[in-house]
Design an enzyme around this catalytic site. Structure first.
Site, short mmCIF file in Angstrom:
data_model
loop_
_atom_site.label_atom_id
_atom_site.label_comp_id
_atom_site.label_asym_id
_atom_site.label_seq_id
_atom_site.Cartn_x
_atom_site.Cartn_y
_atom_site.Cartn_z
N ASP A 44 17.43 67.64 51.58
CA ASP A 44 18.67 66.93 51.89
C ASP A 44 18.29 65.63 52.58
OD1 ASP A 44 21.83 68.28 52.12
OD2 ASP A 44 21.42 66.28 52.94
N ASP B 277 15.71 61.25 50.34
CA ASP B 277 16.91 60.55 49.87
C ASP B 277 16.88 60.47 48.35
OD1 ASP B 277 18.89 58.73 49.27
OD2 ASP B 277 18.33 57.31 50.85
N LEU B 278 17.96 60.88 47.69
CA LEU B 278 18.03 60.86 46.23
C LEU B 278 17.78 59.48 45.66
CD1 LEU B 278 21.23 63.05 45.75
CD2 LEU B 278 19.01 63.58 44.76
N SER C 88 32.13 68.02 38.68
CA SER C 88 33.38 68.19 39.43
C SER C 88 34.58 68.09 38.49
CB SER C 88 33.49 67.10 40.49
OG SER C 88 34.80 67.03 41.01
N TYR D 27 34.19 58.71 42.39
CA TYR D 27 33.44 59.96 42.45
C TYR D 27 33.50 60.68 41.09
CZ TYR D 27 32.66 64.89 43.70
OH TYR D 27 32.22 66.18 43.75
N LYS E 230 30.54 61.57 38.22
CA LYS E 230 30.25 62.89 37.66
C LYS E 230 30.26 62.81 36.12
CE LYS E 230 29.56 65.19 41.45
NZ LYS E 230 28.19 65.64 41.76
N SER F 228 37.47 74.03 43.75
CA SER F 228 37.55 74.05 45.21
C SER F 228 36.66 75.16 45.74
CB SER F 228 39.00 74.27 45.66
OG SER F 228 39.85 73.26 45.16
N ARG G 204 47.48 74.78 46.51
CA ARG G 204 46.73 74.32 45.34
C ARG G 204 45.53 75.21 45.06
NH1 ARG G 204 42.51 70.46 44.92
NH2 ARG G 204 42.28 69.80 42.75
#
Lengths: 270, 270, 270, 270, 270, 270
Positions: free
Chosen positions: F33, F50-51, F110, F135, F139, F164, F173
């Site tokens: 991470d 770091d990616l 996502s 975002y 994806k 979720s 939701r």
């Protein structure tokens, strides 16, 4: 250009037409039939033999690059006839083609493989098999066999479900089903000149106003039929009274075949 | 309840299982095989005969109401074997059924009729025919023939593309493909007790977590498989090392059949 | 050729056009309307009557072979008007047709039965019913009724969802929706001369470059529209400023109807 | 929780069941029928009135938040009866709902709107309208009207094509079609408590093993039927002999309705 | 007619062609590129700038009504190049368009977004994303971004998956993939003159006999390509030997891109 | 069992859960991470990096067999953040995986890649890309990249469109969207133990009564979610008032994301 193109069933109407007009596709055209084929023309080889003779098929296919397969029974027959020429013969041809390294085959399948499809519904390559005769069942067998040889051995085939291949449309049903000789020949040319064929199923039918067949799956062939049976409508009206609307001609794509029973050796049906 | 139910291939594993457990479906169970079937049990008739013998088939089917057709070659074979038992035999059986007025048939088709279908895609009744073997081609022939007898003569058949019918799942592939004997028997019961069958194609597979087959087309049968191969996972892990991921077992629904060549008389492949 | 073809709504634009141009389809054309139709021409019978009068409908349809049904309200109206002419009238006509043995009907349905369909999506016979007005609801009713009379009594109908049938395209929306009178007449000819019709739903629209409707379901009719609204583009540009792009004309196939409220007796909407 | 929920047809079986069991959905339940409804219970308002009376409908719907619409003819009838109660009445109810600001309606549609669909094919919300009766046509009208009020005015409706809503399954056909009262009530609860409904079409049928209806379109409701007619199979076998397999009960989802003619005032059919 | 149309990538072949031929679409054409664009012609504004410069993009798009976006890398590149010009640049352009109120964009996407699609299967707007290169991935990103700006901010874009836009077809693959400059220009005209565009995906390809792309989703544009690569077949035969049939040119719509590795800074691939 | 499984984003909720519970899948779990990960546990390797650092990614992936990729921004962010972590980082990870011979990746995509899909329509793997945020666009980019690495280099990935993922459903939701940790972990297990994965797109959601996602494409995984948010309904009713029915929570699968503007560096939106 191929070295040698084999045409089976070359004594028949379609095979004969291709014999006359497909000479430019190969250096040598080898024509074959169980019936007499007359003398060989220039750049022709003539071989009389029987599809059900596996050894003869092995010889016949040697040295060929491609096959135009019109051989076998082209109408309903007894089980013995259909099995011998269209099932046994189909296997013999494909197995010989495999052993002799032939890579592309035009298989004259038939709309009778799906003859019970209603004329008023969609008719495409994905429709369910619903043969209208032993003949139609034998064509479904042929398509399955061609698919197996494609997936397992890479032999490319087009399965052309031929509708009514005739010099001219002859009756009201042909307004939808006619497949002109010119369109047949231009399709053969495309099948043997496109770089990749795969193993598609398509319909052999001209660009008739009333055609119900959808060939969009083989757009990549770039084949565009040029003939249209509608131009023959007035001539047909002279030839044939309009059949009654409950005639099977107009309800199922197999037309009269849906009324056939099982044919017996004496030609009767039950 | 039927008067007489014929089971072909009753000396085989599936035919035998149905022989033992389907007695309640008919007053008399007539069992048949080319192999020895032992003595007749109560309410049983035993007939040893060969599917390729048309006259024997005509006799065999007399007086029957329904047929459970497991007979024929149940694995890849040479063309002669496959043609004789699965093509000739299938025709003989259906034509005899027609002449003897039989109205419903359970036809043990096979996933090998569509064996080249990728495991990761949809697997349903509409998928294209893509057999993985001569055996698979013969099953595609059988389905076409059943469809023809349905449309032309009203004989209802279910074409069950059986996956892996075994007492227990035996390897990793079976986690998806297992068809338990209990689920086979409950399917047979439904096929012969629902009021209307039509001529559907479905998959013979249990309610495995990993099953890829979609049988929603035959929801009207009300058949609910009860077994799940996943419960056998740890036992399988003991039985078999996980095959490498490039094993055909996991890429095509036909599994190892996709690697087969054409079988020759001496058992070798080419 | 039919003995007697009934045209309802013959005092309207489309009915009148067919009155003038469809005389060759039957020995006698019987024209009908609630409005005055003028004197009968040669081979014509003129009957003034009201669709909502069941007894009159029974008389009107006697001796006819086919019906071209343009009658009823052809635009949004109050519920009383729509119900009386398009629901009550539709039932009266079909029930009379049944009792008098009429076998084929051209039903002028409307795109307003599916008026809320977006212009940018597919528009075909399978799309969901989404009427844009009471008028559109009445056309959905009419299609359902025609389907019932087909399945139950064998009366064949084509439900033609007419877009904008006009002598010429008159505005930008018509570039997509125009249905020329020539194309209407050629469609009527096909509907009454093909041997089998069934009960299809199709769209009444010319071969406009911008047409969004897909009529491939009725390829079997062999109908080929000849007109193309695009050829009128410059004339339209003179007639009408391009509406703003948020105009409903360009978002839903029902165009302005999607903005209508419920019409009241005094002509206002709420 | 709604302020006031209107139940039409509350003297009928389904309306009555909901009257008894849906009290928790609103502070007040207003029940209505053309027939006598007995005295009002706690938190109940009773209004006897006729759907075909537009003014009465306007009154009836005042102050309501939602409507459970079971009112109207629930079986085949003469055209006059069907039109009055199911067409005129449906319009009156929706137009009154609009004017009174009601936003959500449970519309008891019927499988008879698509009664000619074969049991052996897919049955889902996209299937073509093919009513089996005037009753079925009136339900197709109702669905079209509900769709129009949704698109134009934002009134949400679920159109529930109810199959066989009964206390218990009573015959072999009900093994597929039973819709238990518990499952009806749990569906009503979901319809009036989900935040968004839209205007979907779905099938009112329990979780029967043999159900042919696919409700995946309304997965978002989270409704899970709990009952299964199969558990009643032995009881049914005692009640009814299995009908012959050519009974319409088993061929079309509309069952016996497909055999009905047009009903006349004297109750006969033609 | 627009006030000001921006063309990015105007120093490239397609941008340059549109610069020369799209002057009638707007009062002013603003052309832009990272490369030199020469002097401004009549009614032209010339702005040299870099897509990856967000501030410059904000300036560039001020006062424009529409954008023809050909800018960025039009072939496979290193990740740094593709990311900078086609990802960073695409975002900068759309975000600037949003802030400056531009409402319609022609986005030159590419068939390489779906380059692994087999030539022999259907090729339409619904097919799965399967890019054949980093370039193709960047075009998939662009389409996703355009869709987001459409749904969230109402900016209409057409995503044109351009095949082989060339003055003339140059090789056998182009018989299927050619997109003539005339057809490109007529498409641009339609995109900026139709009243409603939405955010469709379509294929930029001429009316070639062999084209495999299906643009029926955008029938509402009324765009009819006029050119056909087949007319160039004999010229191509002179230019290029037919590649072997296992050439990727004929198996995947991305053609040679499917053979590319990941490009490194020194131009090599791995 | 893998030798070494890499988990990116292991300091996050999902990565942390998998760190705790997926130890049995590999001999060593390497967790990574950008944030602090605490000390390494038994059989753990901890790498903070770091990616967006390509060289660090190359090191990080060395010696690994599989990757669970949760790293990157897991919510809407500014373009700079989204591009750096989810676009640049995604490329760095896949390119490093390729160079280090890693063959299988679980990619946490996502539902926001298709966030504008209506809740009341079908939600499956074939639906059109319609992101609701930068975002979501990132994806969609990630899925396109994974597909390219699959087709070109054979790296298998599952793209799990997570809904979720929470310890418990927390609002109304979530009754549709909850993805329990147990179900996540059981999915991870399946993804890394099935013999063949391909590159499917699926939805990460539990077996909620109200779930709208259809995962039938990945039936071959044999994954069966065990949790159902409906069991938490009463607790949720205590936590949250039912939002108004025009809340985006209930109209689009992306829920509140559809209301977001473009995020700026100061956290505001425009």
């Amino acid at each position: 250009m191929m070295k040698r193109l084999l045409i089976t069933g070359a004594a028949g109407a379609l095979g004969g037409e291709c014999r006359r007009r497909c000479g430019h596709l190969a250096e040598i055209i080898r024509v074959s039939d169980i019936a007499d084929l007359g003398p060989a023309g220039p750049n022709e080889e003539v071989v009389q033999c029987d599809l059900s003779d596996a050894a003869a098929m092995m010889e016949l296919t040697k040295g060929c690059d491609g096959i135009l397969h019109f051989g076998g029974k082209a109408y309903e027959g007894t089980w013995d006839v259909v099995r011998t020429s269209n099932i046994e013969g189909m296997y013999n041809l494909y197995e010989a083609a495999r052993q002799n390294g032939i890579k592309r085959i035009f298989f004259a399948s038939s709309i009778h493989a799906v003859g019970y499809s209603p004329v008023t519904g969609p008719v495409d390559s994905q429709m369910e098999i619903c043969p209208d005769s032993l003949y139609g069942v034998s064509k479904a067998f042929g398509e399955a066999l061609a698919r197996m040889y494609y997936h397992k051995f890479g032999i490319e085939s087009v399965c052309v479900r031929i509708a009514s291949a005739l010099p001219q449309p002859m009756n009201h049903r042909n307004l939808a089903t006619w497949f002109s000789y010119d369109d047949l020949v231009s399709l053969v040319e495309r099948v043997f000149t496109v770089p990749v064929l795969g193993c598609p199923i398509m319909y052999g039918v001209s660009g008739n106003d009333r055609k119900w067949a959808d060939n969009s799956d083989v757009d990549f062939l770039g084949w565009k039929p040029k003939d249209n049976a509608e131009e023959h409508r007035s001539r047909i009206a002279d030839l044939e009274d309009m059949p009654p609307s409950d005639s099977p001609d107009f309800h199922y794509i197999g037309g009269p075949f849906v009324t056939f029973g099982i044919m017996k050796d004496d030609g009767s049906q039950s």
